[in-house]
Design an enzyme around this catalytic site. Sequence first.
Site, mmCIF file in Angstrom:
data_model
loop_
_atom_site.group_PDB
_atom_site.id
_atom_site.type_symbol
_atom_site.label_atom_id
_atom_site.label_comp_id
_atom_site.label_asym_id
_atom_site.label_seq_id
_atom_site.Cartn_x
_atom_site.Cartn_y
_atom_site.Cartn_z
ATOM 1 C CE LYS A 261 -2.609 -3.372 0.270
ATOM 2 N NZ LYS A 261 -3.993 -3.684 -0.249
HETATM 3 C C1 PLP Z 1 -4.735 -4.624 0.419
HETATM 4 C C2 PLP Z 1 -6.110 -4.355 0.264
HETATM 5 C C3 PLP Z 1 -7.607 -5.229 1.549
HETATM 6 C C4 PLP Z 1 -6.876 -5.872 2.776
HETATM 7 O O1 PLP Z 1 -5.877 -5.045 3.346
HETATM 8 P P1 PLP Z 1 -4.935 -5.974 5.158
HETATM 9 O O2 PLP Z 1 -4.131 -4.978 5.372
HETATM 10 O O3 PLP Z 1 -4.033 -6.761 3.956
HETATM 11 O O4 PLP Z 1 -5.917 -6.500 5.210
HETATM 12 C C5 PLP Z 1 -8.784 -4.933 1.094
HETATM 13 N N1 PLP Z 1 -9.380 -3.769 0.254
HETATM 14 C C6 PLP Z 1 -8.617 -3.708 -0.419
HETATM 15 C C7 PLP Z 1 -8.850 -2.872 -1.437
HETATM 16 C C8 PLP Z 1 -7.161 -4.136 -0.166
HETATM 17 O O5 PLP Z 1 -6.243 -3.905 -1.572
#
Ligand code: PLP
Length: 385
Positions: A185
Site C-alpha cells: 500500500k
Molecule cells: C490490501 C487490501 C485490503 C486488505 O488489506 P490488509 O491490510 O492486507 O488486510 C482490503 N481492501 C483492498 C481494496 C485492498 O487493496
Amino acid sequence: MSDLPYLPFTRPTLDEATIAAVGDVLRSGWITSGPKVKAFEAALSALVDGRPVRVLSSATAALELALHVAGVGPGDEVITPAMTFFAAPNMIVRVGATPVFVDVEPGTRNLDLEQAAARIGPRTRAIMPTHFGGLPCDMDALYALARERGLRVIEDAALAIGSTWRGRAIGSFGDLCVFSFHPNKNITSIEGGALVVNDEREAQRVEALRFHGIVRLPDGTRDVTEVASKFNLPDVNAVVGLRQLEQLPAFNAKRRVLARRYFDRLRTDPPLELPHPGYPGEAEGHSFNLFAPLLPLAALTISRAQFRAALEARGIGTGMSYEAAHLASAFARFGYHRGDLPHTERIADTTVTLPLFPTMSEADVDRVCAACADVLGAARATTAS
Ligand SMILES: *Cc1c(COP(=O)(O)O)cnc(C)c1O
C-alpha cells in the site's frame, strides 16, 4: 534475458531512520500496543481532520469491526462492488451478512451507484465501496444515496490514503473508513490497518472489539460485555507506520509523477486501455497505488499469462488487481454467474498491474513502457497487411 536489475511491481520504501526507530522500540521494554500506537492514531487523526481513528492488525480486521460498528449482522445485506479485493466480501460473510455484488463503472472501476441504488432492498444495511487503486468514488453521489436510503457506508480506502475529493482527504468526512498498511500500500506498518469512526462511543467499541471485548470498570477490574477476537497492532509496527505517515505526501507525489510518465509514454501497438488519470482539477485526487492498464487480448496472439511471463523474462514484475469477486468459489452460493457483471469481468480478465512505487525512476517507467511496446508489437494478431 535482462542485465538490468529486477523491477518488482511494488516495493516498500523504508529509510534508515525507520529501521533505527524499530530498534528503539525493541530496546524500550514495551513492544506490543502502547505509546507508539497512541502516537500513530493521533497522527492519522490529524490526517482526517481530527476524526477518531483506531489502528488494527490489518485492514481486513478493520473491515470486520466496521461492519460490527455499523450494526451489520445475520440477515442483513451489504452492497459491494465485484471489482474489489476479497477481504470486503469475506468480512461481510464473516459477520453473517450477504454480499450483494454490483458492477463497476468501466472508466473509474468504482461501484456503479445507479446499479447499487437499484439493488437496495428491505434488508440492505450498508454500502461497502472500494476506492479503486486510490481513485475515490463519487463521494457526493455516494453519500447522497446513503443519506436518502438510510444506509451506513464503510469505505474500503485500503489504497486511497492521502487521496482527496474536492480538496478534502478521504476519511476526513463521511462515515466509516478503512486504511491498509500492508507493504503493497502507499504507506506500510508491515501489516496493519486503521478504522476512522464518527465519535468516541464508536471508538470505544472498536477498542473493546480489537482486544477480547474487554472493558475496564471503575474499580480497576475488567469485564467482557461482548465476545471478541484480538486485532491490536504492536508498537513495533506502529512506529514504522508513524515514520511512513510523515513521508506520505512525498510518496504520493512521486507516485503521481511516475503515473504521469506512464500516461505520457505508454504508446503500444495494439494499444493498451489506460486507467483513469484522476479527476480534472483535483491535483492530489488520486494516490496511484496501482497503474493497471487493460490488455487488448482480442488483438493479441498471446494470453495475459504469456504477456506477464514475457515481462518477467525482461526482469519486470507485474501484478493483477483484481479477480471478479462474485465468481469466487466461496461466494457461489449467492448465485452469481459469468456474464452477470460484464465490466467487472472484462477488467478482471484483462487487467495487469505495472510497476509503480516511490523509489522507481522515470527511466524505470520508460523501461517498462518499452518492454510493453516490444511484447505487444510482437504479439499483434495479423490481419490483412
Ligand atoms: C490490501 C487490501 C485490503 C486488505 O488489506 P490488509 O491490510 O492486507 O488486510 C482490503 N481492501 C483492498 C481494496 C485492498 O487493496
